[in-house]
Design a protein around this motif. Structure first.
Motif, short mmCIF file in Angstrom:
data_model
loop_
_atom_site.label_atom_id
_atom_site.label_comp_id
_atom_site.label_asym_id
_atom_site.label_seq_id
_atom_site.Cartn_x
_atom_site.Cartn_y
_atom_site.Cartn_z
N ARG A 1 0.84 -1.19 0.00
CA ARG A 1 0.00 0.00 0.00
C ARG A 1 0.88 1.25 0.00
O ARG A 1 1.82 1.34 0.79
CB ARG A 1 -0.92 0.03 1.21
CG ARG A 1 -2.10 -0.93 1.10
CD ARG A 1 -3.20 -0.57 2.07
NE ARG A 1 -2.75 -0.63 3.46
CZ ARG A 1 -3.50 -0.30 4.51
NH1 ARG A 1 -4.73 0.14 4.31
NH2 ARG A 1 -3.02 -0.40 5.72
N SER B 1 2.24 4.94 6.27
CA SER B 1 1.07 5.78 6.50
C SER B 1 1.34 6.84 7.56
O SER B 1 0.82 7.96 7.49
CB SER B 1 -0.13 4.92 6.92
OG SER B 1 0.13 4.23 8.14
N SER C 1 3.12 10.01 5.89
CA SER C 1 2.42 10.81 4.89
C SER C 1 1.35 11.67 5.54
O SER C 1 0.95 11.48 6.68
CB SER C 1 1.79 9.89 3.84
OG SER C 1 2.79 9.12 3.19
N SER D 1 4.59 11.59 0.13
CA SER D 1 3.85 10.37 -0.19
C SER D 1 4.78 9.20 0.09
O SER D 1 5.97 9.27 -0.20
CB SER D 1 3.42 10.37 -1.66
OG SER D 1 2.54 11.45 -1.93
N SER D 2 4.24 8.11 0.66
CA SER D 2 5.15 7.10 1.19
C SER D 2 4.48 5.74 1.33
O SER D 2 3.26 5.63 1.32
CB SER D 2 5.65 7.58 2.57
OG SER D 2 6.38 6.58 3.23
N TRP E 1 0.79 5.47 0.17
CA TRP E 1 -0.05 6.58 0.61
C TRP E 1 0.28 7.81 -0.22
O TRP E 1 1.29 8.47 0.00
CB TRP E 1 0.15 6.82 2.10
CG TRP E 1 -0.18 5.60 2.89
CD1 TRP E 1 0.64 4.55 3.19
CD2 TRP E 1 -1.45 5.25 3.45
NE1 TRP E 1 -0.02 3.58 3.90
CE2 TRP E 1 -1.31 3.98 4.08
CE3 TRP E 1 -2.69 5.89 3.50
CZ2 TRP E 1 -2.36 3.35 4.73
CZ3 TRP E 1 -3.74 5.27 4.14
CH2 TRP E 1 -3.58 4.01 4.75
N GLU E 2 -0.58 8.07 -1.22
CA GLU E 2 -0.33 9.17 -2.15
C GLU E 2 -1.05 10.43 -1.70
O GLU E 2 -2.26 10.45 -1.48
CB GLU E 2 -0.79 8.80 -3.56
CG GLU E 2 -0.42 9.85 -4.60
CD GLU E 2 -0.72 9.41 -6.02
OE1 GLU E 2 -0.08 9.92 -6.95
OE2 GLU E 2 -1.59 8.53 -6.20
N GLU E 3 -0.27 11.49 -1.55
CA GLU E 3 -0.81 12.77 -1.11
C GLU E 3 -1.38 13.56 -2.28
O GLU E 3 -0.94 13.40 -3.42
CB GLU E 3 0.27 13.58 -0.41
CG GLU E 3 0.84 12.92 0.83
CD GLU E 3 2.00 13.68 1.42
OE1 GLU E 3 2.36 13.40 2.58
OE2 GLU E 3 2.56 14.55 0.71
N ASP F 1 -4.42 13.14 5.01
CA ASP F 1 -5.41 13.05 3.94
C ASP F 1 -4.94 12.20 2.76
O ASP F 1 -5.66 12.07 1.76
CB ASP F 1 -5.75 14.46 3.43
CG ASP F 1 -6.47 15.28 4.50
OD1 ASP F 1 -7.10 14.68 5.38
OD2 ASP F 1 -6.39 16.53 4.45
N ALA F 2 -3.76 11.62 2.85
CA ALA F 2 -3.23 10.79 1.76
C ALA F 2 -4.13 9.58 1.53
O ALA F 2 -4.68 9.01 2.47
CB ALA F 2 -1.81 10.35 2.07
N LYS F 3 -4.27 9.19 0.28
CA LYS F 3 -5.11 8.05 -0.10
C LYS F 3 -4.24 6.81 -0.33
O LYS F 3 -3.22 6.88 -1.01
CB LYS F 3 -5.89 8.37 -1.37
CG LYS F 3 -6.75 9.63 -1.28
CD LYS F 3 -7.83 9.51 -0.22
CE LYS F 3 -8.73 10.75 -0.20
NZ LYS F 3 -9.74 10.68 0.88
N ALA F 4 -4.67 5.70 0.23
CA ALA F 4 -3.93 4.45 0.08
C ALA F 4 -4.26 3.81 -1.27
O ALA F 4 -5.42 3.72 -1.67
CB ALA F 4 -4.26 3.49 1.21
#
Length: 279
Positions: free
Chosen positions: A127, A142, A145, A138-139, A129-131, A148-151
């Protein structure tokens, strides 16, 4: 001997007091911050020594790899200083990778291949975590990041696999900015490091290393064990440091490693003792 006994007695007394322990923890954090500030020139490439490094290495490079390319700012700087830009840029974020491709294409660097994948020590899927807004933190972690980053599930590969698949004989410069997974990336390049098929490399050391279970001392052992010299990158150049001296301070900084080669010899000629920072 008397002094050592007195210090030991004080330490034991403080260790039995919860306020003393809490204060010690806060003091340690402050000490780590001070150490980190002494070993970093900030994050701006024009101010922290990165641009100086690129100016030396890029004109002498035929092939580079950028792990954690984000939108391509670093790749563009490096490629712009090469005679014939050729290389590989890794970026796992689905939205960010499209922006990266567009940036490289728009700049006319068709010789740089973009790989939509994270890089670590083992292949698979993780997974990520894109910001929003192509966030630079982004990393795969979790906790590191933005909240509010989306997995999103992303493929994970290793440098050894990707280089062998493409038949790349040598990497002249490897840049790693993997938000805590830099040591994992190095371990996934064990074959190329063992054969000194990576001439010069740069990696980032920072807080998420602790979350990923990495240590700067482990990175030194891996690289020095394969015949590389590891130096601290600062505004004024490269400095010789002993990782055991500072310990694991988990603050932002850049390190450079190189094997015996033309660029390595050139860089080593300018390396100075750490004490020179305070001269």
């Amino acid at each position: 001997m008397i002094k050592e006994k007195l210090v030991g007695t004080v330490q034991r007394l403080v260790a039995k007091n919860r306020f003393g322990v809490a204060f010690s923890i806060k003091l340690r954090e402050q000490c780590n911050s001070i150490i980190g500030l002494s070993l970093s020139s900030g994050i701006e490439p024009t101010q922290n020594g990165e641009l100086l490094l690129i100016d030396v290495v890029a004109p002498r490079s035929r092939y580079f790899v950028d792990v954690g390319a984000n939108v391509g700012n670093w790749s563009l700087m490096f490629a712009d200083r090469m005679t014939h830009a050729k290389g590989l840029a890794f970026e796992p974020g689905p939205q960010t990778v499209e922006r990266l491709r567009a940036a490289l294409r728009g700049a006319g660097f068709g010789g740089i291949e973009v790989v939509a994948s994270a890089v670590s020590d083992l292949p698979g899927t993780l997974r990520f975590w894109e910001e929003a807004g192509y966030g630079e933190t982004s990393s795969l972690l979790s906790q590191h990041s933005h909240p509010d980053a989306k997995a999103v599930a992303v493929p994970v590969t290793t440098l050894d696999i990707e280089m062998q698949t493409r038949g790349v004989e040598r990497i002249d410069f490897l840049k790693i900015d993997a938000e805590g997974f830099d040591l994992n990336v190095l371990r996934g390049a064990a074959g190329y490091l063992g054969g000194q098929r990576i001439r010069v490399l740069q990696f980032e050391y920072n807080a998420p290393w602790a979350l990923a279970g990495g240590t700067i001392q482990a990175a030194f052992r891996l690289l020095e064990g394969n015949g590389y010299k590891v130096r601290l990158l600062m505004r004024d150049g490269l400095f010789i440091v002993n990782p055991a001296m500072a310990g694991e301070y988990f603050r932002y900084g850049n390190y450079v490693a190189y094997c015996p080669c033309e660029c390595g010899e050139l860089l080593e000629a300018g390396a100075r003792p750490f004490d020179a920072l305070f001269a």
